[in-house]
Scaffold this motif. Structure first.
Motif, PDB file in Angstrom:
ATOM      1  N   LEU A 240       0.825  -1.034  -0.074  1.00 28.24           N
ATOM      2  CA  LEU A 240      -0.004   0.068   0.153  1.00 28.24           C
ATOM      3  C   LEU A 240       0.900   1.398  -0.036  1.00 28.24           C
ATOM      4  N   VAL A 241       1.173   1.928  -1.310  1.00 26.02           N
ATOM      5  CA  VAL A 241       1.836   2.995  -1.212  1.00 26.02           C
ATOM      6  C   VAL A 241       1.267   4.199  -0.369  1.00 26.02           C
ATOM      7  N   PRO A 242       2.247   4.800   0.600  1.00 23.98           N
ATOM      8  CA  PRO A 242       1.537   5.818   1.263  1.00 23.98           C
ATOM      9  C   PRO A 242       0.795   6.874   0.667  1.00 23.98           C
ATOM     10  N   ALA A 243      -0.207   7.446   1.186  1.00 25.42           N
ATOM     11  CA  ALA A 243      -1.026   8.486   0.567  1.00 25.42           C
ATOM     12  C   ALA A 243      -0.397   9.571   0.062  1.00 25.42           C
ATOM     13  N   GLU A 244       0.775  10.018   0.918  1.00 25.32           N
ATOM     14  CA  GLU A 244       1.446  11.373   0.740  1.00 25.32           C
ATOM     15  C   GLU A 244       2.190  10.966  -0.701  1.00 25.32           C
ATOM     16  N   GLU A 245       2.921   9.837  -0.715  1.00 23.38           N
ATOM     17  CA  GLU A 245       3.850   9.554  -1.873  1.00 23.38           C
ATOM     18  C   GLU A 245       2.776   9.791  -3.258  1.00 23.38           C
ATOM     19  N   ILE A 246       1.798   8.969  -2.967  1.00 24.32           N
ATOM     20  CA  ILE A 246       0.774   8.772  -4.395  1.00 24.32           C
ATOM     21  C   ILE A 246       0.535  10.419  -4.534  1.00 24.32           C
ATOM     22  N   ALA A 247      -0.100  11.204  -3.505  1.00 24.85           N
ATOM     23  CA  ALA A 247      -0.345  12.689  -4.009  1.00 24.85           C
ATOM     24  C   ALA A 247       0.927  13.467  -4.473  1.00 24.85           C
ATOM     25  N   GLY A 248       2.062  13.026  -4.128  1.00 24.62           N
ATOM     26  CA  GLY A 248       3.201  13.888  -4.882  1.00 24.62           C
ATOM     27  C   GLY A 248       3.576  13.345  -6.034  1.00 24.62           C
ATOM     28  N   ARG A 249       2.879  12.477  -6.677  1.00 24.47           N
ATOM     29  CA  ARG A 249       3.358  12.046  -7.926  1.00 24.47           C
ATOM     30  C   ARG A 249       2.839  13.177  -9.024  1.00 24.47           C
ATOM     31  N   PHE A 250       1.742  13.761  -8.906  1.00 22.54           N
ATOM     32  CA  PHE A 250       1.210  14.587  -9.919  1.00 22.54           C
ATOM     33  C   PHE A 250       1.689  16.066  -9.628  1.00 22.54           C
ATOM     34  N   ALA A 251       2.235  16.717 -10.817  1.00 22.12           N
ATOM     35  CA  ALA A 251       2.502  18.128 -10.865  1.00 22.12           C
ATOM     36  C   ALA A 251       2.528  18.674 -12.417  1.00 22.12           C
ATOM     37  N   SER A 252       1.676  19.850 -12.139  1.00 17.43           N
ATOM     38  CA  SER A 252       1.344  20.531 -13.598  1.00 17.43           C
ATOM     39  C   SER A 252       1.426  21.857 -13.435  1.00 17.43           C
ATOM     40  N   THR A 253       1.849  22.643 -14.340  1.00 19.60           N
ATOM     41  CA  THR A 253       1.947  23.913 -14.647  1.00 19.60           C
ATOM     42  C   THR A 253       0.973  24.601 -15.353  1.00 19.60           C
ATOM     43  N   LEU A 254      -0.191  23.722 -15.919  1.00 22.88           N
ATOM     44  CA  LEU A 254      -1.162  23.968 -16.718  1.00 22.88           C
ATOM     45  C   LEU A 254      -2.411  24.914 -15.818  1.00 22.88           C
ATOM     46  N   PRO A 255      -2.870  25.789 -16.456  1.00 19.49           N
ATOM     47  CA  PRO A 255      -4.125  26.314 -15.494  1.00 19.49           C
ATOM     48  C   PRO A 255      -5.118  25.505 -15.452  1.00 19.49           C
ATOM     49  N   PRO A 256      -6.159  25.793 -14.433  1.00 15.76           N
ATOM     50  CA  PRO A 256      -7.342  24.829 -14.424  1.00 15.76           C
ATOM     51  C   PRO A 256      -8.072  24.995 -15.832  1.00 15.76           C
ATOM     52  N   VAL A 257      -8.715  23.765 -16.165  1.00 16.39           N
ATOM     53  CA  VAL A 257      -9.551  23.770 -17.264  1.00 16.39           C
ATOM     54  C   VAL A 257     -10.942  24.423 -17.259  1.00 16.39           C
ATOM     55  N   THR A 258     -11.358  25.338 -18.018  1.00 10.30           N
ATOM     56  CA  THR A 258     -12.761  25.770 -18.095  1.00 10.30           C
ATOM     57  C   THR A 258     -13.632  24.714 -18.595  1.00 10.30           C
ATOM     58  N   LYS A 259     -15.102  24.848 -18.185  1.00 12.84           N
ATOM     59  CA  LYS A 259     -15.706  24.112 -18.620  1.00 12.84           C
ATOM     60  C   LYS A 259     -16.262  23.914 -20.160  1.00 12.84           C
ATOM     61  N   ALA A 260     -15.810  25.082 -20.584  1.00 16.96           N
ATOM     62  CA  ALA A 260     -16.018  25.711 -21.938  1.00 16.96           C
ATOM     63  C   ALA A 260     -15.022  24.718 -22.803  1.00 16.96           C
ATOM     64  N   GLU A 261     -13.756  24.486 -22.420  1.00 17.30           N
ATOM     65  CA  GLU A 261     -12.852  23.743 -22.886  1.00 17.30           C
ATOM     66  C   GLU A 261     -12.972  22.073 -22.860  1.00 17.30           C
ATOM     67  N   MET A 262     -13.909  21.667 -22.149  1.00 12.15           N
ATOM     68  CA  MET A 262     -14.132  19.986 -22.096  1.00 12.15           C
ATOM     69  C   MET A 262     -14.929  19.906 -23.123  1.00 12.15           C
ATOM     70  N   ALA A 263     -14.557  18.775 -24.168  1.00  9.19           N
ATOM     71  CA  ALA A 263     -15.244  17.939 -24.994  1.00  9.19           C
ATOM     72  C   ALA A 263     -16.467  17.268 -24.688  1.00  9.19           C
ATOM     73  N   GLN A 264     -17.666  17.397 -25.109  1.00 11.35           N
ATOM     74  CA  GLN A 264     -18.869  16.596 -25.059  1.00 11.35           C
ATOM     75  C   GLN A 264     -18.631  15.198 -25.157  1.00 11.35           C
ATOM     76  N   LEU A 265     -19.291  14.528 -24.355  1.00 13.24           N
ATOM     77  CA  LEU A 265     -19.068  13.097 -24.118  1.00 13.24           C
ATOM     78  C   LEU A 265     -20.189  12.337 -25.351  1.00 13.24           C
ATOM     79  N   SER A 266     -19.756  11.444 -26.175  1.00 16.17           N
ATOM     80  CA  SER A 266     -21.002  10.891 -26.982  1.00 16.17           C
ATOM     81  C   SER A 266     -21.117   9.571 -26.373  1.00 16.17           C
ATOM     82  N   ALA A 267     -22.211   8.866 -26.658  1.00 16.39           N
ATOM     83  CA  ALA A 267     -22.549   7.636 -26.007  1.00 16.39           C
ATOM     84  C   ALA A 267     -21.872   6.483 -26.776  1.00 16.39           C
ATOM     85  N   SER A 268     -21.486   5.191 -26.017  1.00 17.50           N
ATOM     86  CA  SER A 268     -20.597   4.349 -26.375  1.00 17.50           C
ATOM     87  C   SER A 268     -21.969   3.467 -27.077  1.00 17.50           C
TER      88      SER A 268
END
Length: 407
Positions: A240-268
């Motif tokens: 069981l990898v410690p939660a702190e270690e898993i939390a530290g895996r992700f890092a990004s300099t990108l700004p938050p995505v706005t709802k308008a930038e998200m593509a609509q989902l089609s049905a499978s």
């Protein structure tokens, strides 16, 4: 740095405490990986500066979502991929889905449930998936446990997940078999709540056999179970990898995505298929609802009859198949109104407020024979019809229209 773990090339039954299989797809040869279908190596992975924990030349692998996958053969009994009660498992990966579709259960990595025609088609040892629900790709962990002559499914799913934003995301799930309360999931370093939404939590041991590990698909390459997009840096930990270690895996300099930038989902086309392999899911019967019977003698030519129904209490989000009781009615000049008549009650104190009235509108539409099926009659046609001087030859069609779209 994430890249310090070398590529795991030789999969052997080594001491689990000393071995962590990892696939980083950094351009080296992959003799243990057997590609099936359209699997493309040397594709751009998460890179600097957007993802500062990676190199600028980092590479990933892409899948077409049509059954393509990578196969890692199991080495036999007690392999590094076999788990029993008391064994811990942490699965993590970087994923970049391409064109999510509602109802998909896209496999990132899993063991078993690869051959629907085998004697054990439901031999899901374990799996990390993205289950597309509620317009997001929810984190999902799945395994099966033997039960008598069959199996029981145990599926844990988060209520929210990845947005369809075209970005790289880090996903992880950890679990100690036999302890359902130990389950935990993370998306982009943030812990996610979830629930056991199929057969519930269990202390039973998982299914264990010598089935291969598949990356990117399952169930014989079923499209609905296949991942579409890019995957990188897959890791399997027998702890069981410690939660702190898993939390530290992700890092990004990108700004938050706005709802308008998200593509609509089609049905499978195979939405919701999560039944056992080799078992045909019964097709849901088509529901045919009859329109309520209308008393057209109450409708005056050239006017619209508006009926108010106070006693209609829907039990489902569907139109009623019986005409509701009419409390009040009046005539209107067109299909549209801004207000309804006011109603006053005697001695309102102590009485429960009545349910809001349900309005419905009824009228008769006339069409010329030469008009298209979707075209409304012209103004001149309506005047001639109303005056009775130009009776159209096509039979009159009466359409009940309601003021709102859902019950």
């Amino acid at each position: 740095m994430l890249r310090i773990v070398s590529l795991f090339l030789g999969i052997t039954a080594l001491d689990a405490a000393q071995t962590t299989p990892a696939w980083t797809f950094d351009g080296a040869s992959h003799p243990e990986l057997i590609p099936v279908g359209t699997v493309t190596f040397k594709q751009p992975g998460p890179r600097r500066p957007d993802y500062p924990r990676f190199e600028q030349t980092n590479e990933a692998v892409t899948f077409d979502g049509k059954g393509s996958h990578l196969v890692v053969k199991d080495t036999g009994e007690n392999s590094i991929f076999d788990f029993k009660n008391g064994d811990a498992l942490t699965l993590e990966a970087w994923v970049k889905p391409d064109g999510l579709r509602k109802g998909e259960n896209a496999y990132v990595i899993g063991k078993g449930r690869d051959d629907p025609k085998s004697a054990t088609p439901s031999n899901q040892n374990w799996a990390l998936r993205l289950r597309v629900l509620y317009d997001t790709a929810c984190l999902n962990f799945l395994f099966a446990s033997p039960s008598g002559k069959g199996i029981q499914w145990h599926r844990w799913t988060t209520p929210t997940g990845l947005a369809n934003d075209g970005r790289w995301h880090h996903v992880a799930v950890r679990y100690e078999f036999g302890k359902p309360e130990s389950i935990g999931g993370w998306i982009d370093g943030k812990p996610m709540k979830g629930s056991w939404d199929m057969d519930g939590p269990t202390a039973d041991a998982p299914f264990v056999d010598n089935a291969p590990v598949w990356i990117g698909s399952s169930m014989g390459g079923l499209a609905n179970s296949s991942f579409r997009g890019a995957i990188d840096d897959i890791r399997l930990h027998r702890t069981l990898v410690p939660a702190e270690e898993i939390a530290g895996r992700f890092a990004s300099t990108l700004p938050p995505v706005t709802k308008a930038e998200m593509a609509q989902l089609s049905a499978s086309p195979n939405a919701g298929n999560d039944s056992a392999s080799g078992v045909k899911t019964a097709k849901s019967p088509e529901v045919v609802r009859k329109a309520p019977k209308i008393d057209w003698t109450t409708v005056t030519n050239g006017q619209v009859r508006v009926e108010l129904c106070e006693d209609w209490k829907p039990t489902a989000n569907v139109w009623p198949d019986k005409a509701p009781v009419v409390t009040d009615s009046y005539a209107a000049p067109a299909f549209g109104f801004a207000r309804v008549p006011e109603k006053y009650r005697k001695n309102p104190g102590g009485q429960a407020s009545p349910a809001p009235p349900r309005p419905r509108c009824l009228g008769a539409l006339h069409r010329r024979q030469a008009a298209s099926a979707d075209a409304l009659p012209s103004r001149a046609d309506r005047q001639q019809t109303d005056q009775g001087s130009g009776r159209i030859s096509r039979p009159r069609r009466r359409l009940p229209l309601r003021a709102s779209g859902q019950p």
